[in-house]
Design a protein around this motif. Structure first.
Motif, short mmCIF file in Angstrom:
data_model
loop_
_atom_site.label_atom_id
_atom_site.label_comp_id
_atom_site.label_asym_id
_atom_site.label_seq_id
_atom_site.Cartn_x
_atom_site.Cartn_y
_atom_site.Cartn_z
N ALA A 1 41.44 38.32 16.42
CA ALA A 1 41.52 39.68 16.73
C ALA A 1 40.06 40.12 17.00
O ALA A 1 39.78 41.24 18.03
N GLU A 2 38.92 39.33 16.58
CA GLU A 2 37.78 40.02 16.88
C GLU A 2 37.23 39.45 18.25
O GLU A 2 36.18 40.03 18.51
N THR A 3 37.58 38.05 18.60
CA THR A 3 37.05 37.47 19.79
C THR A 3 37.99 37.31 20.80
O THR A 3 37.47 37.36 22.05
N ALA A 4 39.12 37.12 20.57
CA ALA A 4 39.95 36.88 21.82
C ALA A 4 41.02 38.08 22.15
O ALA A 4 41.63 37.74 23.31
N ARG A 5 41.51 38.57 21.24
CA ARG A 5 42.51 39.55 21.33
C ARG A 5 42.12 40.78 22.30
O ARG A 5 41.09 41.11 22.29
N GLU A 6 43.11 41.04 23.32
CA GLU A 6 42.83 42.10 24.35
C GLU A 6 42.99 43.65 23.59
O GLU A 6 42.15 44.27 24.23
N ARG A 7 43.44 43.79 22.62
CA ARG A 7 43.93 44.90 22.07
C ARG A 7 42.76 45.28 20.84
O ARG A 7 42.77 44.28 19.98
N ASP A 8 42.13 46.31 20.93
CA ASP A 8 41.19 46.67 19.81
C ASP A 8 42.01 47.23 18.43
O ASP A 8 43.14 47.80 18.74
N VAL A 9 41.46 47.03 17.33
CA VAL A 9 42.17 47.45 16.16
C VAL A 9 41.14 48.44 15.53
O VAL A 9 39.91 48.19 15.31
N THR B 1 51.56 47.51 17.44
CA THR B 1 51.00 48.34 16.32
C THR B 1 51.19 47.65 15.09
O THR B 1 50.53 47.77 14.14
N ASP B 2 52.50 47.17 14.76
CA ASP B 2 52.59 46.07 13.51
C ASP B 2 51.46 45.08 13.38
O ASP B 2 51.22 45.08 12.20
N HIS B 3 51.31 44.55 14.18
CA HIS B 3 50.11 43.47 14.45
C HIS B 3 48.85 44.18 13.99
O HIS B 3 47.95 43.63 13.13
N ASP B 4 48.58 45.22 14.50
CA ASP B 4 47.39 46.12 14.11
C ASP B 4 47.26 46.15 12.67
O ASP B 4 46.42 46.14 12.20
#
Length: 165
Positions: free
Chosen positions: A157-165, A78-81
């Protein structure tokens, strides 16, 4: 020859110090309302945090669940988000040719919101020290791969991250 734990700790601490320094410089650039410097520093934060966040999320954080439990690891995510959202907002502020005093204050606040994660996260290295050497080697391998891919934070974050923000 350093052990894997020493290699990890040195790299991890160096990365956190670098991001810390960029963020503190960014606060000063907003205070000075120096938009050129703000643009430069936001891009540098974006570039520095992309590979770092990536290997933390893909390799290190999952291995810390057994130590901290799901709730704390979810807090780290969540901190990363929040950092991702803040970097997006910082880019928006950096687009201005001139910053108003209010925009500069907003930039300072957004930057300061990222700083606690940098200092808190740095302490995780003492927990990584407790992991088996092969696990630390796996984290280091993921770090090397993330750095080789070279995706900045927002691209990752937009292409490879598994978690959406």
């Amino acid at each position: 020859m350093p052990t894997p734990v020493q290699e990890f700790t040195d790299a991890f601490r160096t990365e956190h110090r670098g991001v810390r320094d960029l963020l503190l410089d960014l606060v000063e650039a907003f205070r000075a309302r120096d938009t050129g410097r703000v643009r430069e520093l936001v891009a540098a934060v974006d570039a520095a945090t992309g590979p770092h966040f990536r290997y933390e999320e893909e390799s290190m954080y999952p291995r810390l669940v057994d130590i901290f439990g799901d709730e704390y690891v979810d807090k780290l995510l969540t901190d990363h988000d929040g950092a991702i959202r803040n970097v997006r907002s910082l880019y928006s502020l950096a687009e201005h040719d001139r910053l108003t005093p209010r925009q500069a204050e907003d930039g300072i606040e957004l930057t300061r919101r990222i700083l606690p994660h940098v200092s808190d996260c740095d302490g995780l290295s003492i927990m990584v020290e407790t992991l088996p050497e092969d696990t630390v080697n796996a984290i280091l391998a993921t770090r090397r791969d993330a750095r080789a891919a070279g995706l900045d934070l927002l691209t990752w974050a937009e292409t490879a991250r598994e978690r959406d923000v």
